[in-house]
Motif scaffolding. Structure first.
Motif, PDB file in Angstrom:
ATOM      1  N   LEU A 131       0.792  -1.315  -0.081  1.00  0.00           N
ATOM      2  CA  LEU A 131      -0.086   0.021   0.043  1.00  0.00           C
ATOM      3  C   LEU A 131       0.926   1.325  -0.045  1.00  0.00           C
ATOM      4  O   LEU A 131       0.757   2.312  -0.808  1.00  0.00           O
ATOM      5  CB  LEU A 131      -0.920  -0.026   1.207  1.00  0.00           C
ATOM      6  N   LEU A 132       1.783   1.173   0.954  1.00  0.00           N
ATOM      7  CA  LEU A 132       2.731   2.499   1.184  1.00  0.00           C
ATOM      8  C   LEU A 132       3.533   2.672  -0.145  1.00  0.00           C
ATOM      9  O   LEU A 132       3.818   3.636  -0.821  1.00  0.00           O
ATOM     10  CB  LEU A 132       3.662   2.361   2.211  1.00  0.00           C
ATOM     11  N   GLY A 133       4.286   1.409  -0.619  1.00  0.00           N
ATOM     12  CA  GLY A 133       5.053   1.464  -1.736  1.00  0.00           C
ATOM     13  C   GLY A 133       4.304   2.215  -2.934  1.00  0.00           C
ATOM     14  O   GLY A 133       4.940   2.974  -3.687  1.00  0.00           O
ATOM     15  N   ARG A 134       3.073   1.783  -3.024  1.00  0.00           N
ATOM     16  CA  ARG A 134       2.307   2.137  -4.427  1.00  0.00           C
ATOM     17  C   ARG A 134       1.923   3.386  -4.327  1.00  0.00           C
ATOM     18  O   ARG A 134       1.959   4.236  -5.547  1.00  0.00           O
ATOM     19  CB  ARG A 134       1.134   1.232  -4.863  1.00  0.00           C
ATOM     20  N   MET A 135       1.597   3.872  -3.069  1.00  0.00           N
ATOM     21  CA  MET A 135       1.156   5.171  -2.812  1.00  0.00           C
ATOM     22  C   MET A 135       2.375   6.239  -3.185  1.00  0.00           C
ATOM     23  O   MET A 135       2.027   7.259  -3.852  1.00  0.00           O
ATOM     24  CB  MET A 135       0.749   5.455  -1.516  1.00  0.00           C
ATOM     25  N   ILE A 136       3.503   5.798  -2.794  1.00  0.00           N
ATOM     26  CA  ILE A 136       4.473   6.755  -2.858  1.00  0.00           C
ATOM     27  C   ILE A 136       4.816   6.920  -4.325  1.00  0.00           C
ATOM     28  O   ILE A 136       5.130   8.062  -4.898  1.00  0.00           O
ATOM     29  CB  ILE A 136       5.785   6.375  -2.043  1.00  0.00           C
ATOM     30  N   ASN A 137       4.911   5.901  -5.005  1.00  0.00           N
ATOM     31  CA  ASN A 137       5.179   5.826  -6.476  1.00  0.00           C
ATOM     32  C   ASN A 137       4.005   6.384  -7.425  1.00  0.00           C
ATOM     33  O   ASN A 137       4.267   7.125  -8.163  1.00  0.00           O
ATOM     34  CB  ASN A 137       5.258   4.362  -6.903  1.00  0.00           C
ATOM     35  N   GLY A 138       2.884   6.311  -6.612  1.00  0.00           N
ATOM     36  CA  GLY A 138       1.757   6.832  -7.194  1.00  0.00           C
ATOM     37  C   GLY A 138       1.835   8.153  -7.354  1.00  0.00           C
ATOM     38  O   GLY A 138       1.229   9.081  -8.353  1.00  0.00           O
ATOM     39  N   ILE A 139       2.142   9.018  -6.287  1.00  0.00           N
ATOM     40  CA  ILE A 139       2.398  10.378  -6.463  1.00  0.00           C
ATOM     41  C   ILE A 139       3.507  10.953  -6.860  1.00  0.00           C
ATOM     42  O   ILE A 139       3.898  12.266  -6.939  1.00  0.00           O
ATOM     43  CB  ILE A 139       2.231  10.952  -4.983  1.00  0.00           C
ATOM     44  N   GLY A 140       4.311  10.068  -7.593  1.00  0.00           N
ATOM     45  CA  GLY A 140       5.149  10.476  -8.413  1.00  0.00           C
ATOM     46  C   GLY A 140       6.654  10.396  -8.151  1.00  0.00           C
ATOM     47  O   GLY A 140       7.563  10.755  -8.654  1.00  0.00           O
ATOM     48  N   PHE A 141       6.791   9.807  -6.873  1.00  0.00           N
ATOM     49  CA  PHE A 141       8.354   9.437  -6.300  1.00  0.00           C
ATOM     50  C   PHE A 141       8.897   8.127  -6.713  1.00  0.00           C
ATOM     51  O   PHE A 141       8.084   7.127  -6.947  1.00  0.00           O
ATOM     52  CB  PHE A 141       8.489   9.507  -4.939  1.00  0.00           C
ATOM     53  N   ASP A 142       9.935   7.980  -6.976  1.00  0.00           N
ATOM     54  CA  ASP A 142      10.687   6.800  -7.643  1.00  0.00           C
ATOM     55  C   ASP A 142      11.005   6.192  -6.433  1.00  0.00           C
ATOM     56  O   ASP A 142      11.911   6.548  -5.920  1.00  0.00           O
ATOM     57  CB  ASP A 142      11.570   6.825  -8.631  1.00  0.00           C
ATOM     58  N   TYR A 143      10.287   5.089  -5.752  1.00  0.00           N
ATOM     59  CA  TYR A 143      10.831   4.614  -4.490  1.00  0.00           C
ATOM     60  C   TYR A 143      10.731   3.053  -4.748  1.00  0.00           C
ATOM     61  O   TYR A 143       9.732   2.406  -5.105  1.00  0.00           O
ATOM     62  CB  TYR A 143       9.365   4.766  -3.485  1.00  0.00           C
TER      63      TYR A 143
END
Lengths: 288, 355
Positions: A131-143
């Motif tokens: 959930l966290l990983g997808r969210m961070i990537n979703g808002i545009g950060f490469d994580y």
């Protein structure tokens, strides 16, 4: 003349304690000391090496790196968790039905086994399914914490803050609850601002519990193993290899018992020294 | 400096008080004149502290108004009311020195440094704190800390009233005396209104010009110590003040005077109307009862010698009557009889004095 009676039976009474301390502290510690000054071969053959392993560890770049990582990690989480914990404690209700709700919610993270915390955050932060990983990537950060050192550090710190801020909060809250109402009333009459109330009433009254909180968080975080081991396994590369992870690699991975024992002792002395420094600094004013 | 008026003040800690028991304060109407030394006396839980907190603004009364010099201040916060309060347990700011503690209320109000210095030294001198001015406040003894609490109130020159909430509770007995005389002295020196809450009658009677006795959220009587002693308006006051308290004897009223089993007692006032009340009692203090050749027959139960005088516990039927007999006076053994000093014999109907 007074007859002194000698009763040797007294020894039997202290015997349980002696045995207990011997088994849980002295014997393991002395075993480590024993390994740290000798070269160990199979069939329990030992050669005396003196301080060679200590010199080797103290001069090794690998040890310096993990020590530096360890110090940075501990400093960062202390700088986040202590102010955050106090802030949360200050905003918790003082009475009413919400007190128990807040206390239970606060205590929850503390009740979860450490390896479960690691596993939880591992899945939570995975870039593709978490959930966290997808969210961070979703808002545009490469994580991706399995590949980027910065992302790994961010996740490990976030996990520790989530896991342990509650401890600081609960201790600070206990300190706050022990302040009699008269202090707040007097401060109101004296015209004190809320900053003054915090600075001159709440903070001094929380000092003792905060000292305990800082010491506990310092020692625990300095010995952290399970959670980052489960989350990142010390990686990517060596980027989250803290002292105890490194120690286990040397002792059980490479089976270098001598250097591992020497490193354990150095590690132990560093914790002891830093705890003493912390305690002395924070208690310094009590004596005046 | 100000006159303080409580106008029909009622207070309840419950959200929606409907029962009489919900009220911690039941309708209080009082005026404290400027510059007086007052005591609020009553047992624990009678509403003294509630009343004090209403004056200081720490509580907002459920009903009624608080007036300082006829100005309604019911909704004005504590720090704007120019009041000082000393609490039961000394409040000092531990990390500060004595000087900083005393200067704190002034600095919070942005008083210039020079003025702060002058004022703090003046107050420290009054309270004999000069020598410890630069010590940490946390290292003082309880009475020293209580002096600082008091000093923080005195240091502001604009205080209307200084309130004390049982300030001597945690002080050692031999220092209590010193601190109490200090308070009295300060009152004369600075002349501001002081209200002193206590459950200790000695403290109240020695400190105050006027004592307000409270019971169960109500003001029972306001008067000088002598008035409370000689003519209590309610049996509670008679019982609460004095050691031992007032004797109460059930009686009936015949021909305008009380009588016990046919023995007529002469009271301070002739009571014209025979009262219709559930409970009629004679109230007489042990100090005003004496053994006489004629009078009410009693039996002696116990004699307690406490040095300067003896407390004789006697009984008439089921009623206990305590008598204070000075050292050296004879206590009759055979067929003792007692009589009451008419000037101090009062009659109470359902607790309230008949006049």
């Amino acid at each position: 003349m007074i007859d002194k009676t000698t009763n040797q039976k007294a020894w039997f009474l202290v015997a349980p304690v002696v045995v207990l301390v011997a088994f849980n502290a002295l014997i393991p510690l002395m075993t480590v000391v024993n390994y740290s000054v000798q070269e160990t071969f199979g069939d329990n053959i030992f050669f005396w090496e003196g301080v060679k392993w200590f010199e080797q560890v103290l001069h090794s770049e690998r040890f310096h790196d993990s020590l530096l990582r360890q110090l940075s990690f501990t400093s960062i989480i202390l700088l986040i968790e202590v102010p955050l914990g106090v802030a949360v404690a200050l905003s918790m209700p003082k009475k009413g039905p919400w007190v128990s709700v807040c206390l239970v919610l606060m205590a929850l993270p503390l009740l979860i086994p450490w390896n479960v915390v690691g596993a939880m955050w591992n899945i939570f932060a995975l870039p593709d399914i978490g959930l966290l990983g997808r969210m961070i990537n979703g808002i545009g950060f490469d994580y991706n914490f399995t590949q980027q050192p910065t992302a790994a550090w961010f996740t490990v710190i976030l996990m520790d803050v989530w896991h342990w801020t509650s401890l600081v909060t609960l201790l600070a809250y206990a300190g706050l609850c022990s302040i009699p109402d008269a202090y707040y009333q007097a401060a109101r009459i004296d015209g004190a601002s809320s900053w003054s109330v915090f600075r001159y009433i709440q903070l001094p009254k929380m000092k003792r519990v905060l000292t305990i909180a800082i010491l506990l968080r310092f020692m625990d975080s300095f010995m952290i193993y399970t959670e980052p081991f489960v989350l990142t396994g010390g990686g990517p590369g060596n980027s989250t290899t803290f002292l105890s992870i490194d120690l286990v690699k040397i002792a059980l991975g490479q089976f270098d018992l001598g250097p591992a024992a020497a490193m354990s002792l150095i590690y132990f002395l560093i914790i002891l020294l830093l705890s003493w420094v912390f305690y002395t600094l924070m208690m310094r004013n009590e004596e005046q | 400096m100000a006159k303080i008026t409580l106008d029909q003040v009622r207070h309840s800690y419950a959200q929606n008080p409907d029962d009489d028991l919900d009220w911690a304060l039941k309708e209080v109407d009082v005026t404290w004149s400027d510059g007086g030394a007052y005591a609020l006396l009553g047992p624990s839980g009678c509403g003294k502290t509630t009343l004090l907190n209403i004056i200081s603004g720490l509580l907002r009364p459920s009903r009624g108004r608080v007036l300082f010099d006829d100005r309604d201040i019911t909704d004005i916060p504590s720090d704007k009311r120019h009041i000082a309060q000393v609490f039961q347990f000394p409040v000092v700011y531990d990390t500060m020195t004595v000087f900083d503690n005393l200067a704190f209320p002034l600095r919070n109000r942005d008083v210039p440094q020079a003025q702060v210095d002058a004022r703090v030294h003046e107050i420290a001198k009054m309270l004999d704190l000069e020598e410890s001015l630069h010590n940490r406040a946390s290292h003082l003894t309880a009475d020293g800390k209580q002096k600082i609490s008091l000093g923080r109130g005195l240091v502001r020159s604009d205080v209307n009233v200084i309130m004390f909430d049982e300030p001597l509770t945690v002080i050692d007995p031999h220092l209590k005396w010193l601190l109490r005389s200090k308070l009295k002295e300060l009152h004369q020196q600075i002349g501001s209104t002081m209200i002193y809450v206590t459950h200790d009658q000695t403290e109240a009677l020695t400190f105050a010009d006027k004592v307000m006795v409270m019971h169960d959220g109500m003001v029972m009587q306001i008067g000088t110590p002598v008035e409370l002693f000689e003519k209590p308006k309610h049996t509670f006051v008679g019982h609460f003040i004095g050691s031992p308290g007032m004797n109460l004897l059930p009686c009936v009223i015949e021909n305008g005077y009380p009588s016990i089993d046919g023995h007529q007692i002469i009271s301070a006032q002739k009571l014209d109307i025979p009262e219709v009340a559930k409970r009629v009692e004679i109230g007489i203090r042990p100090e005003f009862v004496s053994f006489t050749p004629n009078g009410l027959p009693v039996e002696i139960v116990k004699i307690n010698d406490i040095g300067q005088y003896r407390i004789v516990e006697t009984r008439h039927k089921n009623t206990t009557i305590k008598i204070i007999v000075a050292e050296g006076l004879h206590i009759p053994t055979a067929d003792p009889k007692i009589s009451f000093d008419p000037a101090y014999t009062h009659v109470y109907a359902d607790g309230y004095i008949l006049t």
